[in-house]
Design a protein around this motif. Structure first.
Motif, PDB file in Angstrom:
ATOM      1  N   HIS A 207       0.874  -1.307   0.177  1.00 51.62           N
ATOM      2  CA  HIS A 207       0.042  -0.155  -0.153  1.00 51.62           C
ATOM      3  C   HIS A 207       0.766   1.226  -0.079  1.00 51.62           C
ATOM      4  O   HIS A 207       0.686   2.227  -0.775  1.00 51.62           O
ATOM      5  N   ARG A 208       1.976   1.286   0.866  1.00 53.85           N
ATOM      6  CA  ARG A 208       2.938   2.303   1.040  1.00 53.85           C
ATOM      7  C   ARG A 208       3.663   2.438  -0.318  1.00 53.85           C
ATOM      8  O   ARG A 208       3.756   3.663  -0.727  1.00 53.85           O
ATOM      9  N   LYS A 209       4.249   1.262  -1.102  1.00 48.91           N
ATOM     10  CA  LYS A 209       4.705   1.351  -2.265  1.00 48.91           C
ATOM     11  C   LYS A 209       3.998   2.183  -3.463  1.00 48.91           C
ATOM     12  O   LYS A 209       4.535   2.877  -4.020  1.00 48.91           O
ATOM     13  N   ASN A 210       2.852   1.927  -3.482  1.00 42.14           N
ATOM     14  CA  ASN A 210       1.858   2.463  -4.476  1.00 42.14           C
ATOM     15  C   ASN A 210       1.343   3.397  -4.272  1.00 42.14           C
ATOM     16  O   ASN A 210       0.416   4.264  -4.995  1.00 42.14           O
ATOM     17  N   ARG A 211       1.640   4.471  -3.122  1.00 46.40           N
ATOM     18  CA  ARG A 211       1.026   5.667  -2.865  1.00 46.40           C
ATOM     19  C   ARG A 211       1.762   6.834  -3.678  1.00 46.40           C
ATOM     20  O   ARG A 211       2.717   6.640  -4.035  1.00 46.40           O
TER      21      ARG A 211
END
Ligand SMILES: Nc1nc2c(ncn2[C@@H]2O[C@H](COP(=O)(O)OP(=O)(O)OP(=O)(O)O)[C@@H](O)[C@H]2O)c(=O)[nH]1
Ligand SMILES: Nc1ncnc2c1ncn2[C@@H]1O[C@H](COP(=O)(O)OP(=O)(O)OP(=O)(O)O)[C@@H](O)[C@H]1O
Length: 211
Positions: A207-211
């Motif tokens: 989730h953090r990577k895709n933000r």
């Protein structure tokens, strides 16, 4: 009878209790610890079902609110049998309702094969006419118990409560199979929980990577 007016405080109770019980799960999530609560549902008993139950049990109209204890109904569904008892401990510590009855249909299943833990509570709601204390039922059960009960409820409805003997027998067998599944899952509980933690962590990273 003005059912809308009679049921309004019960609708309020179900709405409030759904929020409160769902927050319990959210609190575990903040703390990243295993939540004994998987999900919470609630409903106000349909008028047709209230009338049918009153007729079946010989309850007069003026006694309905005292004698039908599940007009407001909540259901807490858990992953493991132990979670049910953990939830019970949490509910006993609360100050916003009083538990007036406990029925352990897990230790002692019903004739149909039904298993669940039930409590009846006295719950105060604030209305424009002042406080009203009403009864509500909370059913606590595992996912497997819920699966069984949901299917049995549908079959019961189909046969208007007169389930053929052979289907009854098969339902009892299915209830035992569901209970064995609960026992098996409990015995590998640590493995399941470790796996869920790893999965959640990975989801958070993605989730953090895709933000
Ligand atoms: N699917 C299913 N649900 C059940 C069964 N027995 C009880 N329940 C659920 O549990 C609720 C309360 O059951 P009980 O504790 O037996 O309450 P009761 O008022 O003594 O009896 P009921 O007439 O069954 O409501 C019911 O309203 C159902 O929602 C069952 O055999 N099958
Ligand atoms: N405590 C509860 N919390 C959430 N849902 C419930 C609860 N009790 C029953 N339900 C659901 O509400 C729907 C309508 O149920 P209804 O009250 O007619 O059934 P019941 O409780 O099985 O009946 P009865 O008490 O009359 O034998 C069903 O889908 C049932 O599974």
């Amino acid at each position: 009878m003005n059912w809308e007016a009679i049921l309004a405080p019960y609708t309020q109770a179900v709405d409030e209790l759904k929020v409160k019980l769902r927050r319990m799960r959210a609190q575990y999530e903040y703390e990243s610890s295993h939540s004994p609560i998987e999900f919470v549902t609630g409903r106000v008993k349909p008028v047709s079902s209230i009338l049918e139950k009153a007729r079946r049990k010989g309850i007069s109209m003026d006694r309905i609110e005292d004698e039908i204890q599940d007009i407001a109904g909540l259901r807490i569904v858990c992953q493991f049998v132990d979670d049910i008892y953990a939830v019970m401990e949490l509910l006993k510590r609360r100050n916003d309702f009083e538990i007036i009855e406990e029925k352990d249909y897990i230790a002692e299943k019903k004739e149909s094969g039904y298993r669940s833990y039930h409590i009846i509570i006295k719950y105060p709601v604030e209305t424009i006419h002042g406080e009203k204390i009403l009864l509500a039922e909370i059913q606590i059960r595992t996912l497997a118990m819920n699966f069984w009960a949901t299917n049995e409820h549908s079959i019961n409805y189909k046969y208007s409560g007169q389930i053929p003997v052979d289907i009854k027998r098969r339902l009892k067998r299915a209830a035992e199979a569901a209970f064995r599944l609960d026992e098996e899952m409990s015995s590998i509980r640590n493995e399941v929980q470790e796996a869920q933690k790893i999965f959640k962590k990975k989801q958070g990273q993605d989730h953090r990577k895709n933000r």
